[in-house]
Design a protein around this motif. Structure first.
Motif, PDB file in Angstrom:
ATOM      1  N   LEU A 232       0.826  -1.207   0.000  1.00 17.46           N
ATOM      2  CA  LEU A 232       0.000   0.000   0.000  1.00 17.46           C
ATOM      3  C   LEU A 232       0.861   1.258   0.000  1.00 17.46           C
ATOM      4  CD1 LEU A 232      -2.686  -1.135   2.600  1.00 17.46           C
ATOM      5  CD2 LEU A 232      -3.114  -0.683   0.174  1.00 17.46           C
ATOM      6  N   SER A 233       2.005   1.186   0.676  1.00 10.47           N
ATOM      7  CA  SER A 233       2.887   2.345   0.782  1.00 10.47           C
ATOM      8  C   SER A 233       3.728   2.553  -0.466  1.00 10.47           C
ATOM      9  CB  SER A 233       3.816   2.193   1.996  1.00 10.47           C
ATOM     10  OG  SER A 233       3.078   2.103   3.195  1.00 10.47           O
ATOM     11  N   THR A 235       3.436   0.889  -3.682  1.00  8.57           N
ATOM     12  CA  THR A 235       2.893   0.636  -5.019  1.00  8.57           C
ATOM     13  C   THR A 235       1.530   1.299  -5.165  1.00  8.57           C
ATOM     14  OG1 THR A 235       1.585  -1.375  -4.565  1.00  8.57           O
ATOM     15  CG2 THR A 235       3.970  -1.653  -4.840  1.00  8.57           C
ATOM     16  N   ASP A 236       1.033   1.293  -6.400  1.00  6.11           N
ATOM     17  CA  ASP A 236      -0.311   1.791  -6.693  1.00  6.11           C
ATOM     18  C   ASP A 236      -1.262   0.636  -6.978  1.00  6.11           C
ATOM     19  OD1 ASP A 236       0.259   4.578  -6.466  1.00  6.11           O
ATOM     20  OD2 ASP A 236       1.268   4.498  -8.409  1.00  6.11           O
ATOM     21  N   LEU A 237      -0.891  -0.559  -6.549  1.00  8.76           N
ATOM     22  CA  LEU A 237      -1.747  -1.721  -6.737  1.00  8.76           C
ATOM     23  C   LEU A 237      -3.088  -1.481  -6.046  1.00  8.76           C
ATOM     24  CD1 LEU A 237      -1.380  -4.628  -7.963  1.00  8.76           C
ATOM     25  CD2 LEU A 237      -0.893  -5.405  -5.648  1.00  8.76           C
ATOM     26  N   PRO A 238      -4.226  -1.764  -6.721  1.00  4.78           N
ATOM     27  CA  PRO A 238      -5.533  -1.589  -6.076  1.00  4.78           C
ATOM     28  C   PRO A 238      -5.638  -2.405  -4.800  1.00  4.78           C
ATOM     29  CG  PRO A 238      -5.789  -1.978  -8.427  1.00  4.78           C
ATOM     30  CD  PRO A 238      -4.340  -2.233  -8.110  1.00  4.78           C
ATOM     31  N   ALA A 267      -7.424   1.600   2.481  1.00  2.00           N
ATOM     32  CA  ALA A 267      -7.468   2.845   1.707  1.00  2.00           C
ATOM     33  C   ALA A 267      -7.078   4.030   2.575  1.00  2.00           C
ATOM     34  CB  ALA A 267      -8.861   3.044   1.118  1.00  2.00           C
ATOM     35  N   ARG A 270      -3.260   3.971   3.114  1.00  2.00           N
ATOM     36  CA  ARG A 270      -2.505   4.473   1.959  1.00  2.00           C
ATOM     37  C   ARG A 270      -2.562   6.002   1.899  1.00  2.00           C
ATOM     38  NH1 ARG A 270      -3.627   1.624  -3.565  1.00  2.00           N
ATOM     39  NH2 ARG A 270      -1.631   0.574  -3.126  1.00  2.00           N
ATOM     40  N   LYS A 271      -3.719   6.570   2.078  1.00  2.00           N
ATOM     41  CA  LYS A 271      -3.870   8.019   2.023  1.00  2.00           C
ATOM     42  C   LYS A 271      -3.098   8.693   3.140  1.00  2.00           C
ATOM     43  CE  LYS A 271      -7.409  11.640   1.921  1.00  2.00           C
ATOM     44  NZ  LYS A 271      -8.869  11.928   1.944  1.00  2.00           N
ATOM     45  N   ARG A 274       0.846   8.496   2.727  1.00  2.00           N
ATOM     46  CA  ARG A 274       1.411   9.422   1.749  1.00  2.00           C
ATOM     47  C   ARG A 274       1.286  10.873   2.217  1.00  2.00           C
ATOM     48  NH1 ARG A 274      -0.169   6.316  -3.933  1.00  2.00           N
ATOM     49  NH2 ARG A 274       1.011   4.430  -3.380  1.00  2.00           N
TER      50      ARG A 274
END
Length: 291
Positions: A232-233, A235-238, A267, A270-271, A274
């Motif tokens: 999650l940190s 990559t942009d993998l769903p 989700a 991840r948000k 970042r």
């Protein structure tokens, strides 16, 4: 939780040895990381307090003045002490000569623990690294020189701590962790791990409680969630793809398991991760000046 200051680098000009990240953290009681497999070499050095470091089936009790090496693609877990949680710093690095340079100062796969009396010098190097957190050419050269200075200080006064000797019970744990590491992305159960190791499930449970201070099921879940957090940190993998990559066929089950361990949904993690990284780069300068 931990009060941490971290520098992450995505670009590097050098090949032999280069800095990937570094940090400084004052940990809360029982704060832990892992079980996880890291892509780079990492050297941790303990400034205050104490804690435990697990490398596959081996446990080390460590305190201020000691440090430990994490090697790429080797499963590790570490945890701060409950009464005297550690404060430590770390440098993550890689390069074509990284293994050789570690060997030069006495560290390798069989010698992972060390002592060094130059705590203040090592701390100042990492703080200087953290303060120079832009990717300018000047800072890249500076960070490279600081990484070599870190190695230079260790080479002056490093005392290698012998590794523990493995026994039969360690062999069972090692094989169990090997199975988890290679199969966590599949729908494996504790019974599958016990079958692979060829011991009774209850005996496997007892070994894990003795060696890892957790059950095999807890270890498997922790490992999956830690790997998920990394994906999650980095990559942009769903989120659904992250779930599948970490052994969860149902994204809802994955979401519940992740929230139970991390306190927020994948989700949200991840948000937040970042956002925190961006804010951290903007605010660290003044804080680090007080260390």
């Amino acid at each position: 939780m931990e009060n941490a200051y971290v520098l992450q680098l995505s670009d590097h000009k050098f090949q032999d040895l280069y800095l990937c990240f570094c940090g400084y953290a004052k940990c809360e009681p029982l704060h832990s990381f892992g079980p996880a497999v890291r892509p780079n070499y990492i050297l941790h050095y303990i400034l205050e307090g104490k804690g435990r470091y697990y490398v596959e089936d081996t446990q080390y009790e460590l305190q201020a003045g000691q440090g430990f090496l994490i090697e790429p693609e080797v499963q590790t877990f570490y945890q701060a002490d409950q009464e005297e949680p550690w404060t430590y710093l770390w440098v993550g690095f890689h390069g074509s000569q990284a293994r050789e340079y570690l060997k030069d100062i006495g560290l390798n796969s069989h010698q992972l623990i060390f002592r060094c009396s130059h705590a203040e010098e090592l701390k100042q190097i990492v703080i200087t690294m953290l303060k120079n957190n832009t990717s300018s050419t000047t800072n890249q050269f500076l960070l490279e020189s600081l990484l070599y200075s870190f190695f230079s200080i260790l080479s002056q006064d490093i005392d290698i701590v012998p590794s523990a000797v493995a026994n039969e019970e360690n062999m069972y744990i090692r094989r169990a962790l090997e199975y988890i590491h290679n199969n966590y992305s599949n729908s494996i159960k504790v019974s599958d791990i016990a079958d692979y190791v060829c011991i009774d499930r209850s005996y496997l449970y007892r070994l894990f409680r003795q060696s890892m201070d957790m059950s095999p099921q807890d270890y498997l879940v922790n490992y999956r969630i830690t790997r998920a957090a990394e994906l999650l940190s980095l990559t942009d993998l769903p989120v659904g793809g992250v779930a599948l990559s970490c052994g969860y066929r149902d994204p809802l089950v994955f979401g519940k398991a992740f929230k139970l361990k991390r306190g927020i949904t994948p989700a949200q993690f991840r948000k937040k991760n970042r956002k925190d990284a961006n804010e951290h780069l903007q605010t660290n300068q003044d804080i680090l000046g007080k260390l």
